[in-house]
Write a protein that holds these residues in place. Sequence first.
Motif, PDB file in Angstrom:
ATOM      1  N   GLY A 102       5.265  16.554 -17.693  1.00  0.00           N
ATOM      2  CA  GLY A 102       6.575  16.704 -18.313  1.00  0.00           C
ATOM      3  C   GLY A 102       6.518  16.739 -19.824  1.00  0.00           C
ATOM      4  O   GLY A 102       7.495  17.082 -20.485  1.00  0.00           O
ATOM      5  N   THR A 103       5.361  16.383 -20.386  1.00  0.00           N
ATOM      6  CA  THR A 103       5.151  16.444 -21.835  1.00  0.00           C
ATOM      7  C   THR A 103       4.209  17.593 -22.144  1.00  0.00           C
ATOM      8  O   THR A 103       3.155  17.703 -21.521  1.00  0.00           O
ATOM      9  N   PRO A 104       4.565  18.487 -23.073  1.00  0.00           N
ATOM     10  CA  PRO A 104       3.712  19.637 -23.371  1.00  0.00           C
ATOM     11  C   PRO A 104       2.293  19.230 -23.735  1.00  0.00           C
ATOM     12  O   PRO A 104       2.082  18.328 -24.548  1.00  0.00           O
ATOM     13  N   GLY A 105       1.306  19.891 -23.108  1.00  0.00           N
ATOM     14  CA  GLY A 105      -0.095  19.644 -23.430  1.00  0.00           C
ATOM     15  C   GLY A 105      -0.689  18.410 -22.791  1.00  0.00           C
ATOM     16  O   GLY A 105      -1.861  18.113 -23.004  1.00  0.00           O
ATOM     17  N   LEU A 214      23.333  -0.504 -19.752  1.00  0.00           N
ATOM     18  CA  LEU A 214      22.074  -0.650 -19.023  1.00  0.00           C
ATOM     19  C   LEU A 214      21.264   0.637 -19.069  1.00  0.00           C
ATOM     20  O   LEU A 214      20.033   0.615 -19.219  1.00  0.00           O
ATOM     21  N   LEU A 215      21.935   1.778 -18.946  1.00  0.00           N
ATOM     22  CA  LEU A 215      21.239   3.060 -19.042  1.00  0.00           C
ATOM     23  C   LEU A 215      20.613   3.237 -20.411  1.00  0.00           C
ATOM     24  O   LEU A 215      19.474   3.705 -20.549  1.00  0.00           O
ATOM     25  N   PHE A 216      21.343   2.855 -21.449  1.00  0.00           N
ATOM     26  CA  PHE A 216      20.814   2.979 -22.804  1.00  0.00           C
ATOM     27  C   PHE A 216      19.618   2.060 -23.014  1.00  0.00           C
ATOM     28  O   PHE A 216      18.630   2.414 -23.650  1.00  0.00           O
ATOM     29  N   ALA A 217      19.708   0.837 -22.459  1.00  0.00           N
ATOM     30  CA  ALA A 217      18.604  -0.122 -22.628  1.00  0.00           C
ATOM     31  C   ALA A 217      17.366   0.323 -21.875  1.00  0.00           C
ATOM     32  O   ALA A 217      16.245   0.174 -22.357  1.00  0.00           O
ATOM     33  N   ARG A 218      17.566   0.882 -20.668  1.00  0.00           N
ATOM     34  CA  ARG A 218      16.415   1.310 -19.882  1.00  0.00           C
ATOM     35  C   ARG A 218      15.755   2.525 -20.496  1.00  0.00           C
ATOM     36  O   ARG A 218      14.538   2.661 -20.494  1.00  0.00           O
ATOM     37  N   GLY A 219      16.558   3.443 -20.995  1.00  0.00           N
ATOM     38  CA  GLY A 219      16.044   4.570 -21.760  1.00  0.00           C
ATOM     39  C   GLY A 219      15.417   5.651 -20.936  1.00  0.00           C
ATOM     40  O   GLY A 219      16.119   6.517 -20.429  1.00  0.00           O
ATOM     41  N   ASP A 220      14.084   5.621 -20.767  1.00  0.00           N
ATOM     42  CA  ASP A 220      13.384   6.776 -20.229  1.00  0.00           C
ATOM     43  C   ASP A 220      13.623   6.927 -18.737  1.00  0.00           C
ATOM     44  O   ASP A 220      14.195   6.073 -18.082  1.00  0.00           O
ATOM     45  N   SER A 221      13.156   8.047 -18.191  1.00  0.00           N
ATOM     46  CA  SER A 221      13.409   8.386 -16.803  1.00  0.00           C
ATOM     47  C   SER A 221      12.542   7.552 -15.877  1.00  0.00           C
ATOM     48  O   SER A 221      11.410   7.203 -16.184  1.00  0.00           O
ATOM     49  N   ALA A 222      13.108   7.233 -14.719  1.00  0.00           N
ATOM     50  CA  ALA A 222      12.398   6.380 -13.771  1.00  0.00           C
ATOM     51  C   ALA A 222      11.479   7.186 -12.855  1.00  0.00           C
ATOM     52  O   ALA A 222      10.353   6.815 -12.611  1.00  0.00           O
ATOM     53  N   ARG A 266      15.537  14.256 -11.999  1.00  0.00           N
ATOM     54  CA  ARG A 266      16.668  15.153 -11.775  1.00  0.00           C
ATOM     55  C   ARG A 266      17.990  14.412 -11.943  1.00  0.00           C
ATOM     56  O   ARG A 266      18.941  14.952 -12.528  1.00  0.00           O
ATOM     57  N   LYS A 267      18.072  13.194 -11.445  1.00  0.00           N
ATOM     58  CA  LYS A 267      19.315  12.434 -11.540  1.00  0.00           C
ATOM     59  C   LYS A 267      19.673  12.149 -13.000  1.00  0.00           C
ATOM     60  O   LYS A 267      20.833  12.268 -13.406  1.00  0.00           O
ATOM     61  N   ALA A 268      18.668  11.771 -13.801  1.00  0.00           N
ATOM     62  CA  ALA A 268      18.931  11.458 -15.209  1.00  0.00           C
ATOM     63  C   ALA A 268      19.353  12.707 -15.982  1.00  0.00           C
ATOM     64  O   ALA A 268      20.298  12.672 -16.772  1.00  0.00           O
ATOM     65  N   LEU A 269      18.641  13.835 -15.748  1.00  0.00           N
ATOM     66  CA  LEU A 269      19.015  15.072 -16.429  1.00  0.00           C
ATOM     67  C   LEU A 269      20.402  15.538 -15.997  1.00  0.00           C
ATOM     68  O   LEU A 269      21.206  15.991 -16.820  1.00  0.00           O
ATOM     69  N   GLY A 270      20.691  15.420 -14.696  1.00  0.00           N
ATOM     70  CA  GLY A 270      22.015  15.783 -14.222  1.00  0.00           C
ATOM     71  C   GLY A 270      23.094  14.916 -14.848  1.00  0.00           C
ATOM     72  O   GLY A 270      24.171  15.401 -15.213  1.00  0.00           O
ATOM     73  N   GLY A 271      22.792  13.622 -15.020  1.00  0.00           N
ATOM     74  CA  GLY A 271      23.757  12.729 -15.658  1.00  0.00           C
ATOM     75  C   GLY A 271      23.989  13.085 -17.119  1.00  0.00           C
ATOM     76  O   GLY A 271      25.121  13.041 -17.606  1.00  0.00           O
ATOM     77  N   ALA A 272      22.905  13.436 -17.825  1.00  0.00           N
ATOM     78  CA  ALA A 272      23.050  13.809 -19.231  1.00  0.00           C
ATOM     79  C   ALA A 272      23.898  15.074 -19.377  1.00  0.00           C
ATOM     80  O   ALA A 272      24.779  15.152 -20.238  1.00  0.00           O
ATOM     81  N   LEU A 273      23.649  16.074 -18.520  1.00  0.00           N
ATOM     82  CA  LEU A 273      24.429  17.308 -18.583  1.00  0.00           C
ATOM     83  C   LEU A 273      25.872  17.076 -18.148  1.00  0.00           C
ATOM     84  O   LEU A 273      26.803  17.673 -18.697  1.00  0.00           O
ATOM     85  N   THR A 274      26.063  16.207 -17.153  1.00  0.00           N
ATOM     86  CA  THR A 274      27.430  15.868 -16.729  1.00  0.00           C
ATOM     87  C   THR A 274      28.204  15.252 -17.881  1.00  0.00           C
ATOM     88  O   THR A 274      29.389  15.555 -18.087  1.00  0.00           O
ATOM     89  N   ALA A 351      16.879  13.445 -22.789  1.00  0.00           N
ATOM     90  CA  ALA A 351      16.240  14.687 -23.223  1.00  0.00           C
ATOM     91  C   ALA A 351      14.895  14.406 -23.890  1.00  0.00           C
ATOM     92  O   ALA A 351      13.890  15.087 -23.615  1.00  0.00           O
ATOM     93  N   ARG A 352      14.848  13.426 -24.759  1.00  0.00           N
ATOM     94  CA  ARG A 352      13.599  13.119 -25.461  1.00  0.00           C
ATOM     95  C   ARG A 352      12.553  12.532 -24.525  1.00  0.00           C
ATOM     96  O   ARG A 352      11.355  12.738 -24.713  1.00  0.00           O
ATOM     97  N   ALA A 353      12.998  11.784 -23.505  1.00  0.00           N
ATOM     98  CA  ALA A 353      12.044  11.253 -22.531  1.00  0.00           C
ATOM     99  C   ALA A 353      11.392  12.368 -21.740  1.00  0.00           C
ATOM    100  O   ALA A 353      10.296  12.194 -21.199  1.00  0.00           O
ATOM    101  N   HIS A 354      12.023  13.543 -21.671  1.00  0.00           N
ATOM    102  CA  HIS A 354      11.462  14.704 -20.979  1.00  0.00           C
ATOM    103  C   HIS A 354      10.778  15.664 -21.950  1.00  0.00           C
ATOM    104  O   HIS A 354      10.466  16.804 -21.588  1.00  0.00           O
ATOM    105  N   GLY A 355      10.555  15.230 -23.198  1.00  0.00           N
ATOM    106  CA  GLY A 355       9.881  16.082 -24.174  1.00  0.00           C
ATOM    107  C   GLY A 355      10.789  17.062 -24.877  1.00  0.00           C
ATOM    108  O   GLY A 355      10.314  17.969 -25.557  1.00  0.00           O
TER     109      GLY A 355
END
Length: 388
Positions: A102-105, A214-222, A266-274, A351-355
């Motif tokens: 998920g991170t380039p390179g 809680l979402l903000f504190a957890r931060g990156d994708s699970a 997918r759930k985290a990205l879907g939530g961000a776009l929602t 978004a940043r957790a996904h590069g």
Amino acid sequence: MSATGDPARSAAPLDAAQLAEAFALFSRASEELSTAYNALQAQVGQLTERLSVLMGALPAGVLVVDRAGGVVQANRAAESLLGGGLAGQPWATLAARMEASGTPGEFLITARGEVRRLALSESELESGAERILLVHDVTDTHRMRLTAERNERLAAMGEMVAGLAHQLRTPLAAALLYTGNLRQPELDPAQRAMVADRALERLRYLERLIRDMLLFARGDSAGRQRFAVCELLAELAHTLEPVARARKVAFTADCACAAAELVGDRKALGGALTNLLENGIQACEAGGTLRCEAVLVGTADAGIGTSAVRFSVRDSGRGIAPELQERLFEPFFTTRAEGTGLGLAIARGVARAHGGDITLRSTPGQGAEFSLTVPLAAGAPSGGQEHP
């Protein structure tokens, strides 16, 4: 007999002297060439020894791949990361064991029962006959980066405790007030139901605020999975279209990514776009428009070192003043009375957790456009193909 004699006989001794001199010159040149060759061989031996020592001492894995895609040389670090007996193996076989991270390179590989994160870079020799691949184990670096990001989020939350206490106190006091009114015997059933609804409304706001914290504190994708971009966009459109229709906002969604796939949560990205789509709906007046599209962008457009997918959410609302645009991504900053102020901060973190990242373009009176860019799912590095 004449003193001059035969001319041929008088020239013979001179030719023999010249020939002897030529042989002497040739002999000296041969000795000099032999000495120079021996010295060159000694230098080559020293350079070869130094290169072997250097290859063995390098902490990064080094592999030399020939034109046909076969590994011709590998150092100890490479064998430690990818296994022994690398020389003679096709690089494509080794590359097939790597998974996209998920991170380039960067790629994931299981070695000795442990999942390691590797960074891969490639350089081709000027002759084009061979390539040198550098493999770095960045597992610990990645963990340290995640820890540093988490510490930054926790530090940010510590600075926001005072503001958070205020945000919790106000809806909690309202909920307590409404709940206390339910004890009044003179309330008729309709008034009692109205008071109960308002109390529940304040309590739901508190629940949403705590969830976003809680979402903000957890931060990156699970979790991480591979999924199609167009399927995700179709799912979002199915969910958000009724919400937009209820507010009399014309909503359209378009995916121009063909069979492109992402690897991530997918759930985290879907939530961000929602979150971006819900903000766009809220920004529109009745009769406004909201458009969401997904397109493929190249290296220069993505700005993140690889091909990527860019999700754009464009609304026809009032737009955002320049002095507010940068603050929108600050935790707990909101321009809506019912907003928690964490939605955009969470979306940027995902978004940043996904590069990738989120950008905003807006002119007051002309709407706003949020763009969430995420690197495309990359398979194992394609270093095994033949070069022309």
